[in-house]
Structure formats: C-alpha cells, structure tokens
Design a protein around this motif. Structure first.
Motif, PDB file in Angstrom:
ATOM      1  N   CYS A  14      14.819   1.319   2.600  1.00 44.63           N
ATOM      2  CA  CYS A  14      13.680   2.002   1.972  1.00 44.63           C
ATOM      3  C   CYS A  14      13.222   1.326   0.690  1.00 44.63           C
ATOM      4  CB  CYS A  14      14.003   3.471   1.734  1.00 44.63           C
ATOM      5  SG  CYS A  14      15.378   3.769   0.614  1.00 44.63           S
ATOM      6  N   GLU A  15      14.123   0.647  -0.035  1.00 43.36           N
ATOM      7  CA  GLU A  15      13.705   0.051  -1.305  1.00 43.36           C
ATOM      8  C   GLU A  15      12.661  -1.045  -1.110  1.00 43.36           C
ATOM      9  OE1 GLU A  15      17.732  -1.897  -0.280  1.00 43.36           O
ATOM     10  OE2 GLU A  15      16.905   0.122  -0.292  1.00 43.36           O
ATOM     11  N   ASN A  16      12.630  -1.673   0.060  1.00 49.75           N
ATOM     12  CA  ASN A  16      11.646  -2.717   0.295  1.00 49.75           C
ATOM     13  C   ASN A  16      10.225  -2.178   0.340  1.00 49.75           C
ATOM     14  OD1 ASN A  16      13.362  -4.963   0.387  1.00 49.75           O
ATOM     15  ND2 ASN A  16      13.917  -4.543   2.498  1.00 49.75           N
ATOM     16  N   LYS A  17      10.065  -0.874   0.611  1.00 54.28           N
ATOM     17  CA  LYS A  17       8.718  -0.296   0.644  1.00 54.28           C
ATOM     18  C   LYS A  17       8.077  -0.279  -0.740  1.00 54.28           C
ATOM     19  CE  LYS A  17       8.784   3.694   2.605  1.00 54.28           C
ATOM     20  NZ  LYS A  17       8.738   4.903   3.432  1.00 54.28           N
ATOM     21  N   TYR A  18       8.881  -0.433  -1.770  1.00 52.55           N
ATOM     22  CA  TYR A  18       8.365  -0.384  -3.135  1.00 52.55           C
ATOM     23  C   TYR A  18       8.249  -1.769  -3.753  1.00 52.55           C
ATOM     24  CZ  TYR A  18       9.714   4.447  -2.442  1.00 52.55           C
ATOM     25  OH  TYR A  18       9.839   5.709  -1.927  1.00 52.55           O
ATOM     26  N   SER A  19       8.548  -2.802  -2.986  1.00 43.29           N
ATOM     27  CA  SER A  19       8.556  -4.156  -3.537  1.00 43.29           C
ATOM     28  C   SER A  19       7.267  -4.892  -3.184  1.00 43.29           C
ATOM     29  CB  SER A  19       9.766  -4.926  -2.984  1.00 43.29           C
ATOM     30  OG  SER A  19       9.500  -5.365  -1.672  1.00 43.29           O
ATOM     31  N   PRO A  20       7.019  -6.009  -3.866  1.00 38.99           N
ATOM     32  CA  PRO A  20       5.848  -6.829  -3.523  1.00 38.99           C
ATOM     33  C   PRO A  20       5.901  -7.347  -2.083  1.00 38.99           C
ATOM     34  CG  PRO A  20       6.719  -7.465  -5.665  1.00 38.99           C
ATOM     35  CD  PRO A  20       7.698  -6.498  -5.059  1.00 38.99           C
ATOM     36  N   LEU A  21       7.080  -7.328  -1.464  1.00 38.66           N
ATOM     37  CA  LEU A  21       7.198  -7.763  -0.075  1.00 38.66           C
ATOM     38  C   LEU A  21       6.339  -6.921   0.862  1.00 38.66           C
ATOM     39  CD1 LEU A  21      10.991  -8.590   0.377  1.00 38.66           C
ATOM     40  CD2 LEU A  21       9.064 -10.179   0.278  1.00 38.66           C
ATOM     41  N   MET A  22       6.102  -5.666   0.484  1.00 39.19           N
ATOM     42  CA  MET A  22       5.269  -4.814   1.337  1.00 39.19           C
ATOM     43  C   MET A  22       3.858  -5.369   1.424  1.00 39.19           C
ATOM     44  SD  MET A  22       4.776  -2.364   3.395  1.00 39.19           S
ATOM     45  CE  MET A  22       6.200  -1.302   3.322  1.00 39.19           C
ATOM     46  N   GLU A  23       3.316  -5.814   0.310  1.00 40.13           N
ATOM     47  CA  GLU A  23       1.974  -6.395   0.320  1.00 40.13           C
ATOM     48  C   GLU A  23       1.937  -7.649   1.163  1.00 40.13           C
ATOM     49  OE1 GLU A  23      -0.072  -6.826  -3.444  1.00 40.13           O
ATOM     50  OE2 GLU A  23       1.166  -5.228  -4.296  1.00 40.13           O
ATOM     51  N   VAL A  24       2.980  -8.475   1.062  1.00 39.17           N
ATOM     52  CA  VAL A  24       3.057  -9.707   1.846  1.00 39.17           C
ATOM     53  C   VAL A  24       3.141  -9.371   3.332  1.00 39.17           C
ATOM     54  CG1 VAL A  24       4.432 -11.775   2.312  1.00 39.17           C
ATOM     55  CG2 VAL A  24       4.124 -10.994  -0.047  1.00 39.17           C
ATOM     56  N   ALA A  25       4.004  -8.418   3.688  1.00 35.57           N
ATOM     57  CA  ALA A  25       4.179  -8.030   5.089  1.00 35.57           C
ATOM     58  C   ALA A  25       2.871  -7.483   5.668  1.00 35.57           C
ATOM     59  CB  ALA A  25       5.305  -7.002   5.220  1.00 35.57           C
ATOM     60  N   LEU A  26       2.199  -6.639   4.897  1.00 35.36           N
ATOM     61  CA  LEU A  26       0.936  -6.061   5.372  1.00 35.36           C
ATOM     62  C   LEU A  26      -0.138  -7.140   5.555  1.00 35.36           C
ATOM     63  CD1 LEU A  26      -0.254  -3.380   6.224  1.00 35.36           C
ATOM     64  CD2 LEU A  26      -0.855  -2.940   3.847  1.00 35.36           C
ATOM     65  N   ALA A  27      -0.189  -8.089   4.623  1.00 37.12           N
ATOM     66  CA  ALA A  27      -1.153  -9.188   4.744  1.00 37.12           C
ATOM     67  C   ALA A  27      -0.855 -10.040   5.976  1.00 37.12           C
ATOM     68  CB  ALA A  27      -1.140 -10.049   3.478  1.00 37.12           C
ATOM     69  N   GLN A  28       0.423 -10.297   6.236  1.00 35.02           N
ATOM     70  CA  GLN A  28       0.811 -11.072   7.418  1.00 35.02           C
ATOM     71  C   GLN A  28       0.439 -10.328   8.700  1.00 35.02           C
ATOM     72  OE1 GLN A  28       2.285 -14.214   7.812  1.00 35.02           O
ATOM     73  NE2 GLN A  28       1.757 -14.459   5.668  1.00 35.02           N
ATOM     74  N   ALA A  29       0.683  -9.004   8.712  1.00 35.74           N
ATOM     75  CA  ALA A  29       0.337  -8.199   9.889  1.00 35.74           C
ATOM     76  C   ALA A  29      -1.169  -8.207  10.124  1.00 35.74           C
ATOM     77  CB  ALA A  29       0.839  -6.767   9.715  1.00 35.74           C
ATOM     78  N   GLU A  30      -1.963  -8.090   9.055  1.00 31.07           N
ATOM     79  CA  GLU A  30      -3.423  -8.120   9.180  1.00 31.07           C
ATOM     80  C   GLU A  30      -3.896  -9.460   9.730  1.00 31.07           C
ATOM     81  OE1 GLU A  30      -4.500  -7.251   5.168  1.00 31.07           O
ATOM     82  OE2 GLU A  30      -4.499  -5.083   5.479  1.00 31.07           O
ATOM     83  N   SER A  31      -3.314 -10.536   9.216  1.00 29.05           N
ATOM     84  CA  SER A  31      -3.695 -11.874   9.653  1.00 29.05           C
ATOM     85  C   SER A  31      -3.349 -12.078  11.129  1.00 29.05           C
ATOM     86  CB  SER A  31      -2.986 -12.922   8.786  1.00 29.05           C
ATOM     87  OG  SER A  31      -3.291 -14.216   9.230  1.00 29.05           O
ATOM     88  N   TYR A  32      -2.142 -11.693  11.507  1.00 33.76           N
ATOM     89  CA  TYR A  32      -1.723 -11.826  12.908  1.00 33.76           C
ATOM     90  C   TYR A  32      -2.610 -10.979  13.818  1.00 33.76           C
ATOM     91  CZ  TYR A  32       0.876 -11.022  17.191  1.00 33.76           C
ATOM     92  OH  TYR A  32       1.214 -10.893  18.510  1.00 33.76           O
TER      93      TYR A  32
END
Length: 199
Positions: free
Chosen positions: A55-73
């Motif tokens: 759950c802690e990853n939901k609060y990290s900058p990694l969430m923005e990166v993951a969401l951007a990668q998902a949007e791009s894919y």
C-alpha cells in the motif's frame, strides 16, 4: 438509462491473479478499456495493468510513473485508462481507500469521465477460488454526486466463461508469472504488461 460496465476474461484474470499472488497484502492497478464518450455509453474493461502489492507505493511518485506508463501502453493498443482496482489486505475491509479515490479522480480528469473503481470483495474472491461460486468478486464504484459510491444498480457484465477462464489460470499456477509494476522497477527485464498471461 443506467450506465453499463463490462469486463472480459483478460481484465478479470489479471486482477484476480494479482490478488492470488499477493494474498497477504493489498494490491492495486489500472483498468484499460473503451468508452465511446456518450454520457450513457457502455464502458468495456478489456485489460488490467497490475501496479503494486504494497500500500505504501500508492503514495509514492512511482504511482505517477506507473499511471503514465499504463496510459502510454493503452494508447498503443487502442485503449484508454478507464478505471482503477483495489484489493484490500484484510478480509473485513470493504472500504475504498482515500488514495484510491484520488487516483480514480485523476483518471476521470485525464482520460474517462465515466471511470470506475473495482474493489475486490475478499469473501467473494475466496468463494471463487474455492469454486463455491462463479460470481465475479468485485464491487463496482462510480463517481456520483461528487463522491465515489457503490453502484448496485449498475451491473458489472461479463461473458459466462470469464470465471472458468480465471479458475483455469489459477489452477495452472499462472499467478506466479504475473509481474506488477513494483517487480518491474526492481528488475526491468520483467514485463508488467503480462502479455498472454490469461488464456
């Protein structure tokens, strides 16, 4: 007219396999699909991108990166991000977390006004895995009146074979092959798209 939301075996399979692989923790990810833009047009969820199993990853900058990668894919395969999924750690926790609501708000603003949240019902998840039911273990949440609410009147539709495909994937141990974005960050050779995982 009530809005319809549909899911296919690939999307359901990846969400359930993510939960099965990390059964002792919280998991979350993006839902990819189609929406024609009509106010009451159906939202079809056709794929899922597993993000995190802590759950802690939901609060990290990694969430923005993951969401951007998902949007791009999603854009490369003719889809868009149409929602978010969450499975809570505790069996008795049936609440959407604040962070999940915020992420879903971002998805609504950037991608799809009719975005949804699928919350895994842990008791339903257990019943599906033990073959006690063929019902999908999700609660559908939509944005209504300025807040995310459980929408019982809006059915989550699926083809009749979805549960069978998911159970076959579990029986084959395919959850061990699922890669979420957390794992990809630790080893970039691992493919978070999980192509051909659900068969």
């Amino acid at each position: 007219m009530a809005m319809a939301y549909g899911v296919n075996a690939q999307a359901v399979g990846k969400v359930v396999l993510h939960g099965a692989k990390y059964g002792a923790g919280e998991v979350c990810g993006a839902l990819l699909g189609r929406w024609d833009g009509a106010e009451d047009g159906p939202v079809l969820v056709e794929d899922a991108v597993p993000f995190f199993h802590k759950c802690e990853n939901k609060y990290s900058p990694l969430m923005e990166v993951a969401l951007a990668q998902a949007e791009s894919y999603a854009s490369t395969v003719g889809l868009k991000v149409v929602g978010f999924y969450q499975a809570n750690e505790r069996n008795d926790d049936r609440e959407l977390h604040f962070s999940t609501k915020r992420i879903a708000d971002v998805i609504r603003e950037k991608s799809t006004r009719q975005a949804c949240i699928l919350l895994m019902n842990n008791e339903g998840f257990t019943a599906l895995l033990s073959s006690e039911t063929r019902d999908l273990p999700f609660q559908l949440h939509v944005r209504k009146g300025g807040q995310w609410v459980l929408e019982a009147s809006k059915q989550l539709l699926s083809e009749g074979s979805v549960a069978d495909v998911v159970l076959a994937s579990i029986s084959a141990g395919r959850q061990q092959h699922l890669v979420d974005f957390s794992e990809h960050i630790c080893d970039i050779s691992k493919d978070w798209r999980n192509l051909d995982l659900v068969k």
